[in-house]
Enzyme design. Sequence first.
Site, PDB file in Angstrom:
ATOM      1  N   TYR A 158       0.829  -1.209   0.000  1.00 36.83           N
ATOM      2  CA  TYR A 158       0.000   0.000   0.000  1.00 36.83           C
ATOM      3  C   TYR A 158       0.859   1.252   0.000  1.00 36.83           C
ATOM      4  O   TYR A 158       0.668   2.158  -0.817  1.00 36.83           O
ATOM      5  CB  TYR A 158      -0.916  -0.003   1.221  1.00 36.83           C
ATOM      6  CG  TYR A 158      -1.719   1.264   1.383  1.00 36.83           C
ATOM      7  CD1 TYR A 158      -2.835   1.504   0.594  1.00 36.83           C
ATOM      8  CD2 TYR A 158      -1.359   2.228   2.330  1.00 36.83           C
ATOM      9  CE1 TYR A 158      -3.577   2.670   0.734  1.00 36.83           C
ATOM     10  CE2 TYR A 158      -2.088   3.391   2.475  1.00 36.83           C
ATOM     11  CZ  TYR A 158      -3.195   3.612   1.681  1.00 36.83           C
ATOM     12  OH  TYR A 158      -3.918   4.768   1.823  1.00 36.83           O
ATOM     13  N   LYS A 162       1.341   4.256  -2.987  1.00 40.00           N
ATOM     14  CA  LYS A 162       1.042   5.677  -2.826  1.00 40.00           C
ATOM     15  C   LYS A 162       2.267   6.533  -3.136  1.00 40.00           C
ATOM     16  O   LYS A 162       2.133   7.663  -3.624  1.00 40.00           O
ATOM     17  CB  LYS A 162       0.522   5.954  -1.416  1.00 40.00           C
ATOM     18  CG  LYS A 162      -0.829   5.312  -1.131  1.00 40.00           C
ATOM     19  CD  LYS A 162      -1.913   5.782  -2.117  1.00 40.00           C
ATOM     20  CE  LYS A 162      -3.293   5.270  -1.741  1.00 40.00           C
ATOM     21  NZ  LYS A 162      -4.348   5.755  -2.656  1.00 40.00           N
TER      22      LYS A 162
END
Length: 237
Positions: A158, A162
């Site tokens: 994750y 990003k």
Amino acid sequence: MNDRTALVTGANKGIGHQIARLLVAEGFTVYVGARDAGRGRRAAEEIGGGARPLVLDVTDQDSITAAAGHVDRLDVLVNNAGIGASPAAPDVATAEEFRQVYETNVFGVVAVTNAFLPVLRRSPHPRIVNVSSGTGSLTWSVSPNPQFTPGSGAAAAYRSSKTALNALTVLYAQTLSEGGFKVNALAPGLRATDLNARAAAGGDPAEAAQGAVRLALLPDDGPTGEFFSWDGTPVPW
């Protein structure tokens, strides 16, 4: 300015739902992007006003192409759809876990953005807001920050997705600068969403949505290619 139009991906719940609601309150017609037609319809009905459901799966090119065919003008694109998946550190996370997260958080943003660029280019004030995460900040990853304990490699898929999204934000901002675009990334903070177990204990998604709407409404002399927290303060890359 009452004919402004926006698209928010992943808008049937969480932060995206609140962004769509606030944009409608600003007078926008808002396409409520959702993978499931029923959920998108219910979300649009709940928001009311200028909310319009739009079936859009950011991981499916056919779905993206079909959705783009229903939109003939667009002033604001909010790339909000995202998944958290595994909380694992990189030494135990699988390559498949990384692929799954990147498919939505990175490749989906590229596919959606490029599909809707033709209609965004028709706008006199095109804006793109990428909902990122403070956990994607490389600076905060190696120094004290409000997001997590420094030195922790948790949620590697994750967080790195990003970081990649942040890089795309800069590259799109540079590429589209002559077209009047403003392209920025938002760190929404920990919010009460179903992203993961930790997020469930977070703050009000509407507070983060206000930060996204602020970037969607930037004036023509506003910043581009930058990273902001939900409260408007800059976030280091």
